[in-house]
Design an enzyme around this catalytic site. Structure first.
Site, PDB file in Angstrom:
ATOM      1  N   HIS A 182      40.034  38.864  45.472  1.00 26.89           N
ATOM      2  CA  HIS A 182      39.825  37.428  45.307  1.00 26.89           C
ATOM      3  C   HIS A 182      38.583  37.246  44.418  1.00 26.89           C
ATOM      4  O   HIS A 182      37.689  38.099  44.418  1.00 26.89           O
ATOM      5  CB  HIS A 182      39.578  36.833  46.696  1.00 26.89           C
ATOM      6  CG  HIS A 182      39.456  35.356  46.762  1.00 26.89           C
ATOM      7  ND1 HIS A 182      38.302  34.686  46.424  1.00 26.89           N
ATOM      8  CD2 HIS A 182      40.324  34.386  47.148  1.00 26.89           C
ATOM      9  CE1 HIS A 182      38.466  33.383  46.607  1.00 26.89           C
ATOM     10  NE2 HIS A 182      39.692  33.175  47.041  1.00 26.89           N
TER      11      HIS A 182
ATOM     12  N   ASP B 203      35.462  42.437  52.245  1.00 27.74           N
ATOM     13  CA  ASP B 203      35.745  41.004  52.295  1.00 27.74           C
ATOM     14  C   ASP B 203      36.809  40.811  53.371  1.00 27.74           C
ATOM     15  O   ASP B 203      37.990  41.079  53.157  1.00 27.74           O
ATOM     16  CB  ASP B 203      36.249  40.555  50.912  1.00 27.74           C
ATOM     17  CG  ASP B 203      36.820  39.135  50.930  1.00 27.74           C
ATOM     18  OD1 ASP B 203      36.845  38.495  52.002  1.00 27.74           O
ATOM     19  OD2 ASP B 203      37.263  38.680  49.853  1.00 27.74           O
TER      20      ASP B 203
ATOM     21  N   CYS C 275      43.090  32.170  43.249  1.00 26.13           N
ATOM     22  CA  CYS C 275      41.740  32.716  42.982  1.00 26.13           C
ATOM     23  C   CYS C 275      41.803  34.235  42.812  1.00 26.13           C
ATOM     24  O   CYS C 275      40.925  34.966  43.306  1.00 26.13           O
ATOM     25  CB  CYS C 275      40.750  32.360  44.084  1.00 26.13           C
ATOM     26  SG  CYS C 275      40.488  30.601  44.252  1.00 26.13           S
TER      27      CYS C 275
ATOM     28  N   LYS D  15      39.335  29.815  58.002  1.00 29.25           N
ATOM     29  CA  LYS D  15      40.645  30.486  57.971  1.00 29.25           C
ATOM     30  C   LYS D  15      41.014  31.048  59.342  1.00 29.25           C
ATOM     31  O   LYS D  15      42.067  31.636  59.511  1.00 29.25           O
ATOM     32  CB  LYS D  15      40.623  31.633  56.949  1.00 29.25           C
ATOM     33  CG  LYS D  15      40.486  31.161  55.497  1.00 29.25           C
ATOM     34  CD  LYS D  15      40.630  32.327  54.548  1.00 29.25           C
ATOM     35  CE  LYS D  15      40.070  32.056  53.175  1.00 29.25           C
ATOM     36  NZ  LYS D  15      40.822  31.110  52.379  1.00 29.25           N
TER      37      LYS D  15
ATOM     38  N   GLN E 254      40.676  37.446  55.027  1.00 23.10           N
ATOM     39  CA  GLN E 254      42.075  37.353  55.474  1.00 23.10           C
ATOM     40  C   GLN E 254      42.373  38.312  56.619  1.00 23.10           C
ATOM     41  O   GLN E 254      43.514  38.384  57.077  1.00 23.10           O
ATOM     42  CB  GLN E 254      43.025  37.651  54.295  1.00 23.10           C
ATOM     43  CG  GLN E 254      42.918  36.698  53.125  1.00 23.10           C
ATOM     44  CD  GLN E 254      43.449  35.296  53.450  1.00 23.10           C
ATOM     45  OE1 GLN E 254      44.074  35.069  54.494  1.00 23.10           O
ATOM     46  NE2 GLN E 254      43.181  34.351  52.574  1.00 23.10           N
TER      47      GLN E 254
HETATM   48  C1  PLP Z   1      40.467  37.455  50.348  1.00 23.16           C
HETATM   49  C2  PLP Z   1      39.630  36.215  50.221  1.00 23.16           C
HETATM   50  N1  PLP Z   1      38.319  36.337  49.969  1.00 23.16           N
HETATM   51  C3  PLP Z   1      37.520  35.269  49.864  1.00 23.16           C
HETATM   52  C4  PLP Z   1      37.996  33.994  49.999  1.00 23.16           C
HETATM   53  C5  PLP Z   1      37.071  32.836  49.867  1.00 23.16           C
HETATM   54  O1  PLP Z   1      36.931  32.129  51.064  1.00 23.16           O
HETATM   55  P1  PLP Z   1      35.928  30.904  51.133  1.00 23.16           P
HETATM   56  O2  PLP Z   1      36.430  29.900  50.136  1.00 23.16           O
HETATM   57  O3  PLP Z   1      36.003  30.422  52.528  1.00 23.16           O
HETATM   58  O4  PLP Z   1      34.580  31.412  50.755  1.00 23.16           O
HETATM   59  C6  PLP Z   1      39.357  33.805  50.244  1.00 23.16           C
HETATM   60  C7  PLP Z   1      39.924  32.444  50.328  1.00 23.16           C
HETATM   61  O5  PLP Z   1      41.061  32.209  49.978  1.00 23.16           O
HETATM   62  C8  PLP Z   1      40.187  34.941  50.362  1.00 23.16           C
HETATM   63  O6  PLP Z   1      41.491  34.818  50.600  1.00 23.16           O
END
Ligand code: PLP
Length: 410
Positions: A123, A199, A367, A225, A202
Site C-alpha cells: 500500500h 504493516d 492506494c 479497519k 489488513q
Molecule cells: C495494507 C494497508 N496499509 C495501510 C493502509 C492505510 O490505512 P490508514 O489510511 O488507516 O492509515 C491501508 C488502508 O487501506 C492498507 O490497506
C-alpha cells in the site's frame, strides 16, 4: 465457537439502514469497517460522563480519562502479543505509524547508499514515506517481486536482502489478500542484520496476531479497519528502538522539560505522542478490541476463510471467463478481499451499478498504484468481508453483477 453472523449483524446499527431503498450490503471493510453499538456506546458514554484532557488535570474526571486512555494502550498491547504497553504509540492511523518510523528511525539511521527492502504489493502507506526518504537522502529501495500466483517471489531473496538495514512488508495485501510469510522474512531480515517492520493494517482486524511470534521490530495497525473509530492507529516497536529514536512531532505531552534554550523528551511511549491525543478514539478502539476478543480471533479468521471460499466459488461458477480475480486461489492462504475486473466494464461503472442494488464495493487503484501496473490494470473492483458479512451478501454481489451485464454488454 463458530461465529454467527445472524447475531453479529444485530450489533451493527448501520446494517438496519437501507441504501437506494435496498438492504445495505457492505463489502468494503478493507477500506473501513462498520462499528458495533459497543464501540459507539463506549465513546458516547465517555463523552457524556468522563471527558477531560489526559495526563494534565488533577481532578476526578481527568484522572479517569487518563486511566481509560492508558487502559486502551494495554488492550492494544495484549491484542497483538506485545511484551509491554510501553511499546505502544498511539498515532492518527497506520499511515502515520509508518511515517513515524521513516521520519524518526529512518532519518537517524539511513544515509545515502543505505538500502531497504520492500515488496511490489505494498500500500502507498509503506511506500511513499520511503520514496520521500530516497529523494531526501539518496537511500536505495529494493523490492521483492510478486509471483504469477500472487504470492511473493522469494527466489532472489538472498541477493535482495544482502546488506539492507530494514525489511518492511505488508502482513496482508489490501488488493490481493496475499499473506506474505512473515516469520520467514523476519528471520531472513535478522540474519542479514536488518530490522523487520510490518504493516498490519489488513491483518490485525482479521487474524490472531502475535508480534513477538512473528519476529517484528516495528508493527503498525489502524483502528477504523477493526471495528474501531477513525482517527486512531498504533505503532508498536521494541522498547529499545523507541528509546533510541528521536521524537517525531514536537509540542505538549512529549516533553519532560522545556526551557527557552532547549528541551528534554518525555519517556516512551509519550515521547511520540505530541499534543492532545485521540482520547475518545482510544476508548472506542479498546471497546472494539473487547468486541473482537468476545468473538474470538480464531473464529473471525475461520468465518472469513469460509466466506472467501464461497465468494471465489460463486463468482467463478457464475461468471467463468467473464470475471478476472486477482489473488491466491487457495482461501486458507489469503485474506478476505476479492479484487476483480468484470468483462470490460470499468470498475467505477461497476461500483455504481452495484450501489444501485445496495452493494458497496471499492473501485480504483486501492492506494497500490505500482501493484496495479504490475497487474497490467488501471483499477479493480474489490469486495472485502468482515464479521457481519454472510453468504447472502456474496449472493447479492453476484446477482448485482448480472445487472451490470444487462446494462453494459450489448
Ligand atoms: C495494507 C494497508 N496499509 C495501510 C493502509 C492505510 O490505512 P490508514 O489510511 O488507516 O492509515 C491501508 C488502508 O487501506 C492498507 O490497506
Amino acid at each position: 465457537m463458530a461465529l454467527s453472523t445472524e447475531v453479529v449483524k444485530k450489533d451493527f446499527p448501520i446494517l438496519d439502514h437501507q441504501t437506494h431503498g435496498k438492504r445495505l450490503v457492505y463489502l468494503d471493510s478493507a477500506a473501513s469497517s462498520q462499528k458495533p453499538s459497543a464501540v459507539l456506546d463506549a465513546m458516547q458514554h465517555y463523552y457524556e460522563t468522563t471527558h477531560a484532557n489526559v495526563h494534565r488535570g488533577v481532578y476526578g474526571i481527568a484522572e479517569e480519562a487518563t486511566r481509560l486512555y492508558e487502559q486502551a494502550r494495554g488492550k492494544c498491547a495484549r491484542f497483538i502479543g506485545a511484551p509491554s504497553e510501553r511499546g505502544i504509540v498511539f498515532t492518527k492511523n497506520v499511515t502515520e505509524a509508518m511515517n513515524l518510523v521513516a521520519h524518526s528511525w529512518g532519518r537517524a539511521n539511513l544515509a545515502a547508499g543505505d538500502a531497504i527492502l520492500l515488496t511490489e504489493i505494498e500500500h502507498h502507506a509503506n511506500l511513499v514515506p520511503w520514496l520521500m526518504l530516497k529523494e531526501e537522502r539518496g537511500i536505495e529501495l529494493r523490492f521483492i517481486p510478486m509471483a504469477e500466483d500472487y504470492s511473493l517471489d522469494l527466489t532472489d531473496l538472498d541477493r535482495l536482502i544482502d546488506g539492507v538495514k530494514l525489511v518492511s512488508v505488508t502482513a496482508m495485501s489490501n488488493v490481493l489478500g496475499t499473506l506474505p510469510p512473515l516469520r520467514r522474512l523476519a528471520d531472513a531480515a535478522h540474519a542479514a542484520g536488518a530490522l523487520f517492520m510490518v504493516d498490519g493494517a489488513q491483518y490485525v482486524p482479521h487474524l490472531p496476531t502475535d508480534v513477538a511470534e512473528l519476529g517484528c521490530d516495528f508493527f503498525g495497525f489502524t483502528g477504523h479497519k477493526m471495528l474501531g473509530p477513525t482517527g486512531i492507529g498504533v505503532l508498536w516497536a521494541r522498547e529499545e528502538l523507541l528509546e533510541a529514536m528521536p521524537a517525531f512531532l514536537g509540542g505538549g505531552e512529549m516533553i519532560r522539560d522545556v526551557r527557552l534554550d532547549g528541551w528534554t523528551p518525555n519517556e516512551i511511549p509519550w515521547k511520540f505522542e505530541a499534543g492532545t491525543p485521540p482520547i475518545a478514539e482510544a476508548v472506542g478502539l479498546g471497546a472494539a478490541i473487547d468486541y473482537l476478543g468476545g468473538l474470538g480471533m480464531d473464529a473471525v479468521r475461520e468465518h472469513e476463510v469460509a466466506l472467501t471460499a464461497y465468494a471465489l466459488r460463486t463468482l467463478t461458477e457464475r461468471y467463468g471467463d467473464g470475471i478476472s480475480i486477482y489473488g491466491p486461489s487457495e482461501p486458507a492462504q489469503r485474506g478476505g478481499v476479492v479484487s476483480f475486473n468484470y468483462k470490460d466494464v470499468h470498475p467505477h461503472d461497476l461500483s455504481q451499478v452495484l450501489d444501485e442494488a445496495g452493494v458497496c464495493v471499492r473501485a480504483g487503484h486501492h492506494c497500490a498504484k505500482p501493484l496495479m501496473r504490475r497487474l497490467g490494470v488501471g483499477a479493480t473492483a474489490r469486495a472485502s468481508f468482515y464479521v457481519y458479512n454472510d453468504e447472502a451478501d456474496v449472493d447479492a454481489l453476484a446477482d448485482a453483477l448480472a445487472e451490470a451485464d444487462r446494462l453494459f454488454t450489448f
